[in-house]
Enzyme design. Structure first.
Site, PDB file in Angstrom:
ATOM      1  N   SER A 112     -22.363 -17.131 -15.232  1.00 37.93           N
ATOM      2  CA  SER A 112     -23.152 -18.411 -14.940  1.00 37.93           C
ATOM      3  C   SER A 112     -24.407 -18.133 -14.135  1.00 37.93           C
ATOM      4  CB  SER A 112     -22.253 -19.564 -14.351  1.00 37.93           C
ATOM      5  OG  SER A 112     -21.061 -20.010 -15.054  1.00 37.93           O
ATOM      6  N   THR A 175     -24.729 -21.803 -10.480  1.00 38.71           N
ATOM      7  CA  THR A 175     -25.927 -22.428 -11.273  1.00 38.71           C
ATOM      8  C   THR A 175     -26.812 -23.113 -10.247  1.00 38.71           C
ATOM      9  OG1 THR A 175     -24.338 -23.116 -12.893  1.00 38.71           O
ATOM     10  CG2 THR A 175     -26.047 -24.843 -12.669  1.00 38.71           C
ATOM     11  N   ASP A 380     -24.391 -23.372 -19.918  1.00 34.49           N
ATOM     12  CA  ASP A 380     -25.085 -21.867 -19.594  1.00 34.49           C
ATOM     13  C   ASP A 380     -24.250 -20.978 -20.338  1.00 34.49           C
ATOM     14  OD1 ASP A 380     -22.544 -22.920 -18.566  1.00 34.49           O
ATOM     15  OD2 ASP A 380     -23.035 -21.929 -16.370  1.00 34.49           O
ATOM     16  N   HIS A 381     -23.094 -21.395 -20.982  1.00 32.58           N
ATOM     17  CA  HIS A 381     -22.407 -20.362 -21.684  1.00 32.58           C
ATOM     18  C   HIS A 381     -21.180 -21.262 -22.357  1.00 32.58           C
ATOM     19  CE1 HIS A 381     -19.140 -20.489 -18.613  1.00 32.58           C
ATOM     20  NE2 HIS A 381     -20.290 -20.169 -17.737  1.00 32.58           N
ATOM     21  N   HIS A 456     -15.225 -16.694 -20.557  1.00 31.85           N
ATOM     22  CA  HIS A 456     -16.254 -17.357 -21.122  1.00 31.85           C
ATOM     23  C   HIS A 456     -16.193 -16.878 -22.616  1.00 31.85           C
ATOM     24  CE1 HIS A 456     -18.701 -17.611 -17.255  1.00 31.85           C
ATOM     25  NE2 HIS A 456     -17.573 -18.246 -17.211  1.00 31.85           N
TER      26      HIS A 456
END
EC number: 3.1.3.1
Length: 526
Positions: A112, A175, A380-381, A456
């Site tokens: 992130s 973030t 973000d992912h 992730h």
């Protein structure tokens, strides 16, 4: 008992017979009419919105991969009594959609921090670093200087706009920190988490940078209170709980420093609970610092609705404060705990977080205009989360698949993880989920590979866009393209030349809705 539960489940599925869905869906006219209506709406988009974006809003669903978006859509519908699949999320209503390639410069599957640097600062970076280029090396303090990169939040502030950060995590988490900090380690939340040699070398912790790098951020809301106070200072909300005590070794009280500095401003306010937040009159407050928890905010399902604000409530107050600036604003909103739910294998927590972020998106849309506000929703992912198993229409998203495994003859939930803490073997065999409360709030869905924390995912994520110049988000793009488009739309940062014609007047259209534009808006919203 297990056998009985399985038989009952099978009988229930068998009793369904043919798929259960509305009778109108059996008529081809239903689908043809719907498609033609959608086509007419799409044709209205041929006249592009090329206004200058006065306002910019970025909604970032941390870990909100496409499977999460789809599952959240179904959950949203089921929460309102529908089967779910046909439901529209607020982000689904956005007219332009793209895909974003999320890899970090040194990682195929991103984290992130590096991704935040991409979609906020416009450059790809190494995992674990925020606000620095790929020339910086994680945890190596001496690689910071000279490799700093600035964010769109700073570009907006320099252009005279108001700026804000709203998150359900700590305000100094990965973030939000890329919006203001330059740090080679995302975990340096305060100097209490930094190695002594990094402090001695002059590197600054992220909490400190929140107040020093861009000292007049208009709106800051989220968690992370303990990183702002001296070590061992008790917390205002949990005075007897040592894990919530302050962490700062330098003895500084950053909240007190902010309050003292802001005394010179027209109007500012520090709040730490929902009651204080909702008592704020946005017309009378220009700067607000809201720190609602020592760490992250609680999951929305576990939130104390009397004391803890929702993401939607925070976003509404933020926009009403920021929009007073005649030059407009930039707002970063993070639904940060989607990611945490997935890491813990708790899909129910993650999906309810996604639904809450979608509510916030809807609320933001009601108090802004597509004519002068560009809104982007992305992630973000992704995560190693998915759902399947040939479930019938309307199957509860947290329910079982309509079959037993043809290998171990046991039931399984539709939601599964590729890896994570849900991997459990009993007597050498996969755990029988029918003996568990698999629809419970903190149930950990089964995973294929055992890990303490789920990881992730590496696939592309969606980018939804509406408002001025939203059509520039199309196709498949590198993640760092996003802030460049948003800056172009608002004529800030390095994207200014196109905004002025040879005669000195703006070459982009002013945000004045015509009758035709209003009709377009009506079609989009209906």
């Amino acid at each position: 008992m297990t056998f009985f539960l399985i038989i009952c489940s099978c009988l229930a599925w068998g009793g369904l017979g043919k798929p259960q869905f509305p009778d109108q869906e059996k008529d081809p006219l239903f689908w043809n009419t719907w498609a033609q209506h959608t086509l007419k709406n799409a044709l209205t988009l041929q006249k592009l919105n090329q206004n200058t974006a006065k306002n910019l809003i970025l909604f970032l669903g941390d870990g909100m991969g496409i499977p999460t978006v789809t599952a959240a859509r179904i959950l949203k519908g089921q929460l309102s009594g529908q089967s779910g699949e046909e439901t529209q999320l607020e982000m689904d209503k956005f007219p332009f959609v793209a895909l974003s390639k999320t890899y970090n410069t040194n990682a195929q599957v991103a984290d992130s921090a590096g991704t935040a640097t991409a979609y906020l600062c416009g450059v790809k970076a190494n995992e674990g670093t925020v606000g620095v280029s790929a020339a910086a090396v994680r945890s190596q303090c001496n690689t910071t200087q000279g490799n700093e990169v600035t964010s769109i939040l700073k570009w907006a502030k320099e252009a005279g706009k108001s700026v804000g950060i709203v998150t359900t995590t700590r305000v100094n988490h990965a973030t939000p920190s890329a919006a203001y900090a330059h740090c080679v380690d995302r975990d340096w939340f305060s100097d209490g988490e930094m190695p002594a040699e990094a402090v001695q070398a002059g590197c600054k912790d992220i909490a400190r940078q929140l107040f020093e790098n861009i000292p007049n951020i208009d709106v800051i809301m989220g968690g992370g209170r303990k990183y702002m106070f001296p070590k061992n200072q008790s917390d205002v909300e949990y005075p007897g709980d040592k894990k919530h005590f302050g962490t700062r070794k330098d003895g500084r009280n950053l909240v007190e420093e902010w309050t003292n500095r802001m005394k010179n401003k027209v109007s500012s306010q520090y709040v730490w609970n929902k009651r204080e937040l909702l008592s704020v009159n946005p017309n009378n407050v220009d700067y607000i610092l809201g720190l609602f928890e020592p760490g992250d905010l609680p999951y929305n399902l576990e939130r104390n609705t009397e004391t803890d604000p929702s993401l939607t409530e925070m976003v509404e107050v933020a926009i009403k404060i920021l929009r007073k600036n005649p030059r407009g604003f930039y707002l970063l909103v993070e639904g940060g705990r989607i990611d945490h739910g997935h890491h813990e294998g708790k899909a129910k927590q993650a999906l309810h977080e996604a639904v809450e972020m979608d509510r916030a998106i809807g609320r933001a849309g009601l108090i802004t205009s597509i004519y002068d506000t560009m809104t982007v929703v992305t992630a973000d992912h992704s995560h190693m989360f998915n759902f399947g198993g040939y479930t019938p229409r309307g199957n509860t998203i947290f329910g079982l698949a309509p079959m037993l495994s043809d290998v171990d003859q046991k039931p399984f939930t539709a939601i599964l993880y590729g890896n994570g803490p849900g991997f459990k073997v009993i007597n050498g065999l996969r755990e029988n989920v029918s003996t568990l409360d698999y629809q419970g709030t903190n149930y950990q869905a089964q995973s294929a590979v055992p890990l303490r924390m789920e990881t992730h995912g590496g696939e592309d994520v969606a980018v939804f866009a509406k408002g001025p110049m939203a059509h520039l988000l199309h196709g498949v793009h590198e993640q760092n393209y996003i802030p460049h488009v948003m800056a172009y739309a608002a004529c800030i940062g390095q994207n200014r030349d196109h905004c002025m014609s040879s005669g000195g007047a703006s070459s982009l259209s002013p945000a004045l809705p015509s009758l035709a534009a209003l009709l377009t808006l009506t079609r989009l919203l209906c």
